[in-house]
Design a protein around this motif. Structure first.
Motif, mmCIF file in Angstrom:
data_model
loop_
_atom_site.group_PDB
_atom_site.id
_atom_site.type_symbol
_atom_site.label_atom_id
_atom_site.label_comp_id
_atom_site.label_asym_id
_atom_site.label_seq_id
_atom_site.Cartn_x
_atom_site.Cartn_y
_atom_site.Cartn_z
ATOM 1 N N ASP A 39 -13.775 -55.120 82.930
ATOM 2 C CA ASP A 39 -14.724 -55.161 83.063
ATOM 3 C C ASP A 39 -15.133 -55.554 84.000
ATOM 4 O O ASP A 39 -15.038 -56.614 84.466
ATOM 5 N N THR B 218 -28.683 -63.570 92.123
ATOM 6 C CA THR B 218 -27.584 -62.236 91.695
ATOM 7 C C THR B 218 -28.996 -62.008 90.501
ATOM 8 O O THR B 218 -29.121 -60.950 89.879
ATOM 9 N N THR C 214 -26.752 -52.294 90.910
ATOM 10 C CA THR C 214 -27.589 -51.399 92.559
ATOM 11 C C THR C 214 -27.405 -52.626 92.964
ATOM 12 O O THR C 214 -27.115 -52.156 94.289
ATOM 13 N N GLY D 144 -22.255 -52.464 83.225
ATOM 14 C CA GLY D 144 -23.270 -51.881 82.629
ATOM 15 C C GLY D 144 -24.232 -53.361 81.773
ATOM 16 O O GLY D 144 -25.512 -54.386 82.098
ATOM 17 N N ILE E 241 -26.491 -46.378 89.968
ATOM 18 C CA ILE E 241 -25.356 -46.870 91.171
ATOM 19 C C ILE E 241 -23.842 -46.033 90.663
ATOM 20 O O ILE E 241 -23.300 -45.793 91.734
ATOM 21 N N THR E 242 -23.301 -47.229 89.814
ATOM 22 C CA THR E 242 -22.108 -46.602 89.065
ATOM 23 C C THR E 242 -21.368 -44.599 89.052
ATOM 24 O O THR E 242 -20.818 -44.414 89.819
ATOM 25 N N ILE F 159 -20.184 -62.941 82.023
ATOM 26 C CA ILE F 159 -21.560 -62.793 82.696
ATOM 27 C C ILE F 159 -21.978 -63.258 81.086
ATOM 28 O O ILE F 159 -22.349 -62.082 80.406
ATOM 29 N N ASP G 218 -28.240 -62.797 87.852
ATOM 30 C CA ASP G 218 -27.103 -63.259 85.915
ATOM 31 C C ASP G 218 -26.731 -64.575 86.465
ATOM 32 O O ASP G 218 -26.730 -65.338 86.848
HETATM 33 C C1 WTA Z 1 -25.729 -56.038 84.526
HETATM 34 C C2 WTA Z 1 -24.677 -51.470 86.922
HETATM 35 C C3 WTA Z 1 -22.421 -58.153 82.489
HETATM 36 C C4 WTA Z 1 -26.316 -57.453 84.679
HETATM 37 C C5 WTA Z 1 -23.987 -51.398 87.772
HETATM 38 C C6 WTA Z 1 -26.154 -56.803 86.031
HETATM 39 C C7 WTA Z 1 -22.995 -56.555 83.305
HETATM 40 C C8 WTA Z 1 -26.570 -55.576 85.975
HETATM 41 C C9 WTA Z 1 -21.745 -55.791 83.758
HETATM 42 C C10 WTA Z 1 -26.892 -54.261 87.479
HETATM 43 C C11 WTA Z 1 -20.798 -56.627 82.837
HETATM 44 C C12 WTA Z 1 -23.141 -55.064 84.709
HETATM 45 N N1 WTA Z 1 -20.708 -57.510 82.022
HETATM 46 N N2 WTA Z 1 -23.370 -57.818 82.485
HETATM 47 N N3 WTA Z 1 -19.222 -55.943 83.458
HETATM 48 N N4 WTA Z 1 -22.196 -54.911 84.992
HETATM 49 N N5 WTA Z 1 -24.309 -55.608 84.384
HETATM 50 O O1 WTA Z 1 -28.090 -52.400 88.767
HETATM 51 O O2 WTA Z 1 -26.765 -58.504 84.511
HETATM 52 O O3 WTA Z 1 -27.824 -50.961 87.510
HETATM 53 O O4 WTA Z 1 -26.982 -57.658 86.837
HETATM 54 O O5 WTA Z 1 -25.452 -51.912 88.388
HETATM 55 O O6 WTA Z 1 -26.290 -55.159 84.727
HETATM 56 O O7 WTA Z 1 -27.255 -53.941 86.934
HETATM 57 P P1 WTA Z 1 -27.291 -51.965 87.633
#
Ligand code: WTA
Length: 635
Positions: free
Chosen positions: A397, A485, A402, A373, A296-297, A499, A487
């Motif tokens: 940060d 979420t 996604t 991530g 997604i990034t 987080i 998290d």
């Molecule tokens: C984690 C990536 C801590 C989190 C954009 C989330 C993070 C999952 C951070 C999503 C951050 C993403 N600090 N944890 N800055 N950014 N996460 O779907 O657990 O690949 O729920 O999306 O990554 O991962 P995804």
């Protein structure tokens, strides 16, 4: 007044307040002033989290590629849209202008049409980080086809599961890919996957590594000759704001991957707006996000967000370690990158190699650094700040998912004071809540809980492809009237968020989300395996690594454990991909289970982390005796 570009903290608070007091009119204003709509919306927002149903800019008509490309042609036609930096530093970089991008996207779109792709059809894209990846994504959007990009590190089994889940009609791939000093036979992987994919009618193949591959008559076509023949202009398909733009798969804690469905209008508005503010992008800046467009990034912050702002975005084909660990910094220097966005895993891996690699290059162009991530640890944060940003480039940060489509919690550089390991404040329009285990919101500061979002934002996923019930169960059922979420987070004394990590069975390894269930399923396919359980444990570079507990069948057959470990990892590589391999495999006689038969992962996690001081009450387990055995044999 335009709220499009926030420059200081007071302005952030002011705009934030406005965005939560009256979200509809706030987002209407942003949408109206900064995008091209073929027809205005009838209704800014309708929503009901209990169904769940969310619609933004309903009734509006647009095409996102018109906003990402055509709109810039008059003012930025000769500006570079994409800088392509190849795997091999000796191969020349490519600078693709907005005019050239328009030409290439239109031709590609016409090829898709000639191959019978129509609005609403699903197209699977399985490509390395070459320009054709961004171009094919945009070409799909141009004609209203729904793209489903599958990261080109996934195995053939993982690829076919994703193709079949959304009945894709076409695959776009390449003859192979470069990855550091290696080449990967992508077309071979596609051929294997397609043995099991009845919906696929055609395959377009980009020539990248000039390898000798098999082309299946009637199904496979080299792309270039078709592009050469195609007309250079293509009218954009006019889409409804709520029409799906793409599907992107993400791991769940159980079951098969979830195809998150993103919309056209809301996704465009939110990714563009976050990009502008989180990276403080200014005209003529060069922006580089090191992610792969398979995640997604890459969708939101290599392709759509930057291009919607008329930005110059770098696409890098290679890896940070090739030809040596200075590659990232060489590229920053070479292209005079102003904003640099990467994952904590990459920072930790590069930090380990020492600062000499960084100091060889001129990094003075950098203005903003980003991470995404996974949680970033304090040491990595400081290394990044000291050595890359030289303490003058704020680190954003950025926390998001996604499912959220865009950045949700993040500092705004030069406005929000940063704090190591904290994603800091909610982005404009985002209303986070921390919940306790009984479903009550925890108010006030210096608290921690489960992170939820109370109010819809434009880029949230609308459903899971083909399984709306699962969408509801996963995200809208744990807490009433909230998006959950998955998290955990804490809120400090000034309201900054940190987080703390996943609270479900998703494990984030090197920034990649991995669900435990599909990995366990892969292991259990081994004929010698009776049962298995996977947990994460802390790892210096990857953030988390995987620890597998495996019960072997009593087959009477003698096998060396080391060979079994290799075979198990081989199976995982085949079923999912090398990213899901286990670092440690412990063979055990049993797994700790509750009386209802549920594996107590909490205990396994503690043992894997070598933290056995406080395992809690194990006497209620069905089989408390296995705990000691597992501790005694832990790796
Ligand atoms: C984690 C990536 C801590 C989190 C954009 C989330 C993070 C999952 C951070 C999503 C951050 C993403 N600090 N944890 N800055 N950014 N996460 O779907 O657990 O690949 O729920 O999306 O990554 O991962 P995804």
């Amino acid at each position: 007044m335009s709220n499009y570009h926030i420059k200081h903290l007071e302005e952030y608070f002011q705009v934030y307040r406005k965005s939560v007091r009256n979200p509809e009119s706030f987002w209407e204003e942003v949408a109206e002033e900064h995008f091209l709509w073929r027809k205005r919306w009838d209704n800014a927002l309708s929503w009901d989290f209990s169904k769940p149903e969310v619609k933004w800019f309903e009734g509006a008509k647009l095409n996102i590629t018109e906003n990402c490309i055509d709109r810039h042609l008059n003012t930025r036609g000769d500006k570079t849209a994409i800088i392509f930096e190849p795997n091999d530093p000796n191969e020349a970089a490519q600078h693709i202008t907005y005019k050239q991008l328009h030409d290439r996207v239109c031709r590609f779109a016409n090829v898709l049409k000639e191959q019978g792709i129509q609005k609403g059809d699903r197209v699977c894209i399985y490509l390395p980080m070459i320009p054709e990846l961004a171009i094919s994504v945009l070409a799909c959007a141009r004609i209203g086809a729904i793209h489903s990009v599958v990261f080109a590190g996934f195995s053939s089994t993982a690829l076919s599961t994703r193709i079949n889940d959304s009945d894709c009609k076409m695959v776009i791939t390449s003859d192979g890919s470069y990855r550091g000093s290696k080449t990967i036979d992508l077309k071979g992987i596609v051929d294997e996957a397609l043995e099991d994919c009845p919906s696929i009618q055609s395959v377009l193949v980009v020539k990248r590594i000039n390898s000798d591959i098999q082309m299946k008559e009637g199904r496979d076509h080299w792309l270039q000759p078709l592009l050469d023949e195609a007309y250079h202009d293509c009218e954009p398909e006019i889409m409804d704001s709520e029409d799906p733009l793409f599907i992107l798969y993400t791991s769940g804690s159980t079951g098969k991957p979830k195809g998150m469905v993103h919309s056209s209008g809301g996704y465009m508005v939110y990714t563009a707006y976050t990009f502008k503010n989180v990276f403080q992008y200014r005209e003529n800046d060069v922006y580089w996000c090191t992610a792969d467009i398979g995640w997604i990034t890459g969708h939101s912050y290599i392709v759509y967000g930057p291009l919607a702002n008329g930005a110059t975005t770098v696409m890098f084909e290679g890896v940070p370690s090739y030809p040596d660990f200075g590659r990232f910094w060489e590229i920053v220097d070479k292209h005079q990158v102003n904003q640099f966005y990467t994952a904590p895993t990459a920072i930790r891996a590069l930090a380990k190699e020492g600062v000499d690699y960084v100091e060889k290059y001129d990094l003075s162009s950098l203005k903003v650094l980003g991470t995404v991530g996974e949680p970033i640890n304090e040491e990595a944060w400081h290394w990044y700040d000291d050595n890359v940003g030289k303490k003058k480039s704020p680190i954003v940060d950025t926390w998001w998912q996604t499912e959220t489509g865009g950045i949700m919690i993040s500092p705004i550089p030069f406005a929000t004071p940063t704090k190591p390991t904290y994603a800091t404040l909610p982005f404009i329009g985002i209303q986070p809540a921390l919940m306790d285990e009984n479903g009550k919101e925890i108010k006030g500061n210096q608290v921690d809980g489960r992170l939820c979002i109370k109010f819809p934002w434009p880029s949230m996923a609308r459903t899971i492809w083909g399984d709306h019930q699962r969408y509801k169960d996963t995200y809208f059922s744990a807490f009433e009237n909230m998006y959950f979420t998955g998290d955990g987070a804490l809120r400090d004394e000034v309201g900054y968020y940190r987080i703390t990590g996943r609270v479900d069975d998703v494990i984030i390894v090197s920034g990649h989300n991995l669900g435990t269930a599909p990995i366990e399923d892969a292991i259990n396919e081994h004929p010698a395996v009776a049962e298995s359980a996977i947990v994460g444990f802390p790892h210096d570079i990857k953030g988390n690594a995987l620890y597998g507990y495996v019960i072997l069948k009593d087959t009477g057959e003698y096998r060396r454990h080391d060979n079994l470990r290799k075979e198990i990892n081989q199976l995982i590589t085949e079923q999912i991909g090398p990213i899901a391999k286990l670092d440690k495999i412990q063979f055990t006689q049993g797994l700790p289970k509750t009386r209802s038969g549920k594996i107590m992962r909490r205990i396994l996690r503690k043992i894997a982390s070598k933290d056995t001081s406080n395992l809690g009450d194990t006497s209620t387990l069905l089989n408390p005796e296995v705990v000691q055995e597992i501790i005694d044999n832990a790796l």
